[in-house]
Design a protein around this motif. Structure first.
Motif, PDB file in Angstrom:
ATOM      1  N   ARG A  10      18.010  15.853  -3.287  1.00 22.06           N
ATOM      2  CA  ARG A  10      18.223  15.347  -1.934  1.00 22.06           C
ATOM      3  C   ARG A  10      17.850  13.870  -1.887  1.00 22.06           C
ATOM      4  N   LEU A  11      18.692  13.061  -1.248  1.00 25.13           N
ATOM      5  CA  LEU A  11      18.494  11.623  -1.240  1.00 25.13           C
ATOM      6  C   LEU A  11      18.039  11.118   0.126  1.00 25.13           C
ATOM      7  N   THR A  12      17.143  10.128   0.084  1.00 27.19           N
ATOM      8  CA  THR A  12      16.840   9.390   1.304  1.00 27.19           C
ATOM      9  C   THR A  12      18.021   8.475   1.614  1.00 27.19           C
ATOM     10  N   LYS A  13      18.014   7.858   2.790  1.00 22.63           N
ATOM     11  CA  LYS A  13      19.119   6.955   3.121  1.00 22.63           C
ATOM     12  C   LYS A  13      19.194   5.817   2.103  1.00 22.63           C
ATOM     13  N   GLU A  14      18.027   5.276   1.707  1.00 23.01           N
ATOM     14  CA  GLU A  14      18.018   4.164   0.754  1.00 23.01           C
ATOM     15  C   GLU A  14      18.534   4.615  -0.608  1.00 23.01           C
ATOM     16  N   GLN A  15      18.148   5.820  -1.027  1.00 25.11           N
ATOM     17  CA  GLN A  15      18.659   6.340  -2.287  1.00 25.11           C
ATOM     18  C   GLN A  15      20.169   6.590  -2.202  1.00 25.11           C
ATOM     19  N   ALA A  16      20.618   7.045  -1.041  1.00 26.30           N
ATOM     20  CA  ALA A  16      22.049   7.258  -0.858  1.00 26.30           C
ATOM     21  C   ALA A  16      22.808   5.953  -1.042  1.00 26.30           C
ATOM     22  N   MET A  17      22.293   4.863  -0.465  1.00 27.38           N
ATOM     23  CA  MET A  17      22.960   3.577  -0.603  1.00 27.38           C
ATOM     24  C   MET A  17      22.917   3.094  -2.053  1.00 27.38           C
ATOM     25  N   PHE A  57      22.767  -2.454 -11.631  1.00 24.47           N
ATOM     26  CA  PHE A  57      22.488  -2.833 -10.244  1.00 24.47           C
ATOM     27  C   PHE A  57      22.194  -4.325 -10.077  1.00 24.47           C
ATOM     28  N   LYS A  58      22.068  -5.042 -11.179  1.00 24.27           N
ATOM     29  CA  LYS A  58      21.853  -6.488 -11.093  1.00 24.27           C
ATOM     30  C   LYS A  58      23.011  -7.181 -10.379  1.00 24.27           C
ATOM     31  N   LYS A  59      24.190  -6.560 -10.412  1.00 25.88           N
ATOM     32  CA  LYS A  59      25.362  -7.157  -9.753  1.00 25.88           C
ATOM     33  C   LYS A  59      25.241  -7.109  -8.233  1.00 25.88           C
ATOM     34  N   PHE A  60      24.287  -6.289  -7.740  1.00 21.95           N
ATOM     35  CA  PHE A  60      24.100  -6.168  -6.284  1.00 21.95           C
ATOM     36  C   PHE A  60      22.812  -6.884  -5.876  1.00 21.95           C
ATOM     37  N   GLU A  61      22.719  -8.141  -6.258  1.00 20.80           N
ATOM     38  CA  GLU A  61      21.493  -8.909  -6.014  1.00 20.80           C
ATOM     39  C   GLU A  61      21.230  -9.140  -4.537  1.00 20.80           C
ATOM     40  N   HIS A  62      22.267  -9.018  -3.719  1.00 24.76           N
ATOM     41  CA  HIS A  62      22.080  -9.250  -2.281  1.00 24.76           C
ATOM     42  C   HIS A  62      21.638  -7.989  -1.536  1.00 24.76           C
ATOM     43  N   ALA A  63      21.520  -6.869  -2.256  1.00 22.45           N
ATOM     44  CA  ALA A  63      21.054  -5.637  -1.614  1.00 22.45           C
ATOM     45  C   ALA A  63      19.603  -5.803  -1.172  1.00 22.45           C
ATOM     46  N   SER A  64      19.208  -5.047  -0.152  1.00 25.28           N
ATOM     47  CA  SER A  64      17.843  -5.159   0.366  1.00 25.28           C
ATOM     48  C   SER A  64      16.833  -4.653  -0.652  1.00 25.28           C
ATOM     49  N   LYS A  65      15.597  -5.064  -0.482  1.00 22.89           N
ATOM     50  CA  LYS A  65      14.519  -4.635  -1.376  1.00 22.89           C
ATOM     51  C   LYS A  65      14.386  -3.117  -1.349  1.00 22.89           C
ATOM     52  N   GLU A  66      14.530  -2.505  -0.154  1.00 21.44           N
ATOM     53  CA  GLU A  66      14.394  -1.054  -0.023  1.00 21.44           C
ATOM     54  C   GLU A  66      15.454  -0.321  -0.834  1.00 21.44           C
ATOM     55  N   ILE A  67      16.676  -0.840  -0.838  1.00 20.08           N
ATOM     56  CA  ILE A  67      17.747  -0.190  -1.607  1.00 20.08           C
ATOM     57  C   ILE A  67      17.531  -0.391  -3.097  1.00 20.08           C
ATOM     58  N   LYS A  68      17.134  -1.600  -3.508  1.00 24.77           N
ATOM     59  CA  LYS A  68      16.879  -1.868  -4.930  1.00 24.77           C
ATOM     60  C   LYS A  68      15.781  -0.965  -5.479  1.00 24.77           C
ATOM     61  N   GLU A  69      14.771  -0.683  -4.669  1.00 25.24           N
ATOM     62  CA  GLU A  69      13.648   0.136  -5.121  1.00 25.24           C
ATOM     63  C   GLU A  69      13.911   1.630  -4.979  1.00 25.24           C
ATOM     64  N   ALA A  70      15.118   1.989  -4.561  1.00 25.08           N
ATOM     65  CA  ALA A  70      15.464   3.402  -4.401  1.00 25.08           C
ATOM     66  C   ALA A  70      16.073   3.980  -5.674  1.00 25.08           C
ATOM     67  N   GLY A  71      16.188   3.168  -6.711  1.00 28.80           N
ATOM     68  CA  GLY A  71      16.728   3.634  -7.981  1.00 28.80           C
ATOM     69  C   GLY A  71      15.660   4.274  -8.848  1.00 28.80           C
ATOM     70  N   PRO A  72      15.937   4.473 -10.140  1.00 27.26           N
ATOM     71  CA  PRO A  72      14.976   5.097 -11.057  1.00 27.26           C
ATOM     72  C   PRO A  72      13.650   4.330 -11.073  1.00 27.26           C
ATOM     73  N   SER A  73      12.539   5.074 -11.039  1.00 22.18           N
ATOM     74  CA  SER A  73      11.220   4.433 -11.080  1.00 22.18           C
ATOM     75  C   SER A  73      10.907   3.928 -12.485  1.00 22.18           C
ATOM     76  N   TYR A  74      11.432   4.611 -13.505  1.00 23.93           N
ATOM     77  CA  TYR A  74      11.216   4.148 -14.878  1.00 23.93           C
ATOM     78  C   TYR A  74      11.977   2.839 -15.095  1.00 23.93           C
ATOM     79  N   GLY A  75      11.277   1.850 -15.620  1.00 24.98           N
ATOM     80  CA  GLY A  75      11.909   0.579 -15.954  1.00 24.98           C
ATOM     81  C   GLY A  75      12.089  -0.351 -14.785  1.00 24.98           C
TER      82      GLY A  75
END
Length: 530
Positions: free
Chosen positions: A358-365, A510-528
């Protein structure tokens, strides 16, 4: 005066005496057989082959760069540009070529079931079976609508015309070119019918957002209580299969629009992968393949004319095209309310993503922008085994605009209509492709059923330490061990290595989406994560 009228040669072409307009299905079937374009199966469907091109040819797709498109289109490897002058020259060469054909076939219809946003189109075909395909895939007008129909976009398909790259500005003999200025799609050099369908989808992905309507590469169905579900995913991830649920009514299997009024199908038919198709696994699709349906690159028994859906000698990308009314359990017209649940489908060939989370809204984005999956064999020319890929919005090949345009619209609608979002892996478990096995369809169906019925809301979850995903520890109809990917692997260390490798690929992409918000960037894998 419209751009089409300015190109008056097109009107001259379709008004020639050798052009057949709006033939019925029986008439088209007769033409297919009399012209030796295909064969009749034992159920009355038409079977045709497409020669060298058994899948889409993305490297041969172009958008005309002109004053209409220059500032709007997201140019790059996906949206290759071609000059207007080059397009016009090739356009006239194709029309001159078609004028000398013995017969041509024209279908007029619509893209878009919602009359407020539908696009009147016409499809001009060199092959009768391609016209039958268009008749079944797009929305067919009533007799009254036909009298008032004025095409706003034309698809011109000349598969036997071969381009000369040095002269015509293409990359090969094949080409799929969209001109938004002239409102024309020009197709040549390929017999793969899917190019006709996907080119109009690309057009709608350009037109609809300008009307504040989100166009989506997804299937959709609706439950008895009116609850709507969307299934996003690239070809081969299970959109068609999973949306054809006997307990829910089908809205559509591949392309939809989400407006302030709800969901609507863009098409009037289905284009289902049918490799290994059986009545036991997919009864609705199996039963839909009768008179009027088109089987593409399916091998027939030479005596009985029964399809051998397990035969991959032509391609693994075997297809069945049929109108929505061939499915018994459909919504007519194919419109419904706002989605209660959104399912992101991924065919993970590494075997490390959980079967459902199940995804949060930020993870969904994050996962919508990432669009991770594996290209499966046959869906594109040259793909013979699963290849890891990231396709923004689960449909990058068909998006003329920047992915952020579609992602921002989706995020707004998730907020506005409180839709729940799940990530579902229909790929491999117990190991990567070649070592593990494909996720059982029965397990995937059980997990999606539980998600749609709200049975996973209160279930205890396990936080995946690599991907930071909330995984339910129990789901009716699914063994608990299947839910946690690491438990399905014989070698836990091998799982860790593969999981870490995939997590790094997510971060790199995800580096190509540099303009994404901090919340969305941090919604990806925690490793790395940096």
């Amino acid at each position: 005066m419209s751009a089409i009228n300015q190109m008056s040669d097109l009107n001259q072409l379709v008004n020639q005496s050798n052009v057949h307009h709006q033939l019925s299905v029986p008439q088209l079937v007769e033409r297919v057989l009399s012209r030796n374009e295909g064969s009749l199966t034992h159920t009355g469907a038409i079977q045709a082959t497409t020669g060298e091109y058994t899948g889409r040819s993305p490297h041969d797709k172009f958008i005309v760069k002109d004053d209409h498109s220059t500032d709007a289109v997201n140019w790059g490897k996906t949206n290759q540009s071609i000059e207007d002058e080059t397009f016009i020259k090739l356009y006239h060469k194709v029309l001159d070529y078609l004028k000398d054909r013995q017969e041509l076939f024209v279908f007029k219809g619509y893209a878009g079931a919602d009359e407020r946003y539908r696009l009147p189109i016409q499809v001009i075909n060199e092959f009768a079976w391609h016209n039958l395909f268009a008749h079944q895939m797009f929305i067919r007008p009533t007799e009254e609508e036909l009298t008032q129909h004025e095409a706003e976009f034309s698809v011109i398909s000349a598969p036997t015309f071969k381009a000369d790259p040095e002269i015509d500005g293409t990359n090969s003999e094949a080409f799929i070119i969209i001109s938004f200025k002239h409102r024309v799609v020009l197709i040549g050099g390929t017999e793969y019918a899917g190019e006709i369908k996907k080119s109009i989808f690309s057009v709608m992905n350009y037109v609809l957002p300008k009307k504040n309507v989100l166009s989506m590469h997804c299937s959709a169905n609706v439950g008895k209580e009116g609850d709507v579900a969307l299934f996003f995913g690239l070809s081969g991830t299970g959109k068609t299969t999973l949306s054809a649920d006997p307990d829910r009514k089908l809205i559509g299997d591949d392309e939809h629009a989400w407006s302030n009024f709800g969901i609507s199908n863009i098409e009037g038919g289905c284009y289902a992968k049918c490799i290994n198709l059986s009545f036991q696994k997919e009864p609705q699709i199996f039963d839909a393949i009768h008179f009027g349906a088109v089987l593409e690159n399916v091998v027939l028994n030479p005596h009985s004319h029964q399809p051998d859906y397990d035969d991959t000698s032509l391609t693994e990308n075997t297809r069945a095209a049929y109108p929505l009314h061939h499915i018994k359990n459909t919504v007519v017209p194919s419109v419904a309310g706002h989605p209660n649940a959104i399912i992101f489908l991924t065919a993970d060939a590494t075997g490390v993503l959980p079967p459902i989370s199940r995804l949060t809204k930020e993870q969904a984005m994050y996962h919508f922008l990432s669009g991770y999956t594996s290209k499966l064999a046959g869906t594109e020319r040259g793909v013979t085994s699963p290849q890891a890929t990231f396709s923004a919005c689960f449909g990058s090949p068909f998006l003329p605009l920047a992915p952020s345009v579609y992602a921002e619209m989706l995020g707004e609608k998730i907020d506005q209509f409180d839709s729940e979002v799940y990530l579902v892996n229909t790929g491999w478990t117990g190991g990567a492709f070649g070592e593990g096995e494909r996720m059982k369809l029965s397990h995937t169906r059980s997990m999606i059923h539980a998600a749609l019925e709200g049975e996973l809301k209160s279930v205890e979850t396990y936080l995946d330490p690599v991907f930071d995903l909330q995984i339910p520890t129990h789901c009716p109809g699914v063994p608990d061990d299947v839910l946690i990917p690491k438990k399905t692997w014989k070698d836990p260390n091998a799982y860790d290595r593969s999981a870490h490798e995939l997590a790094n690929k997510f971060h790199e992409n995800f580096k190509k989406f540099e303009h994404a918000s901090k919340e969305i960037k941090e919604a990806g894998p925690s490793y790395g994560r940096l």
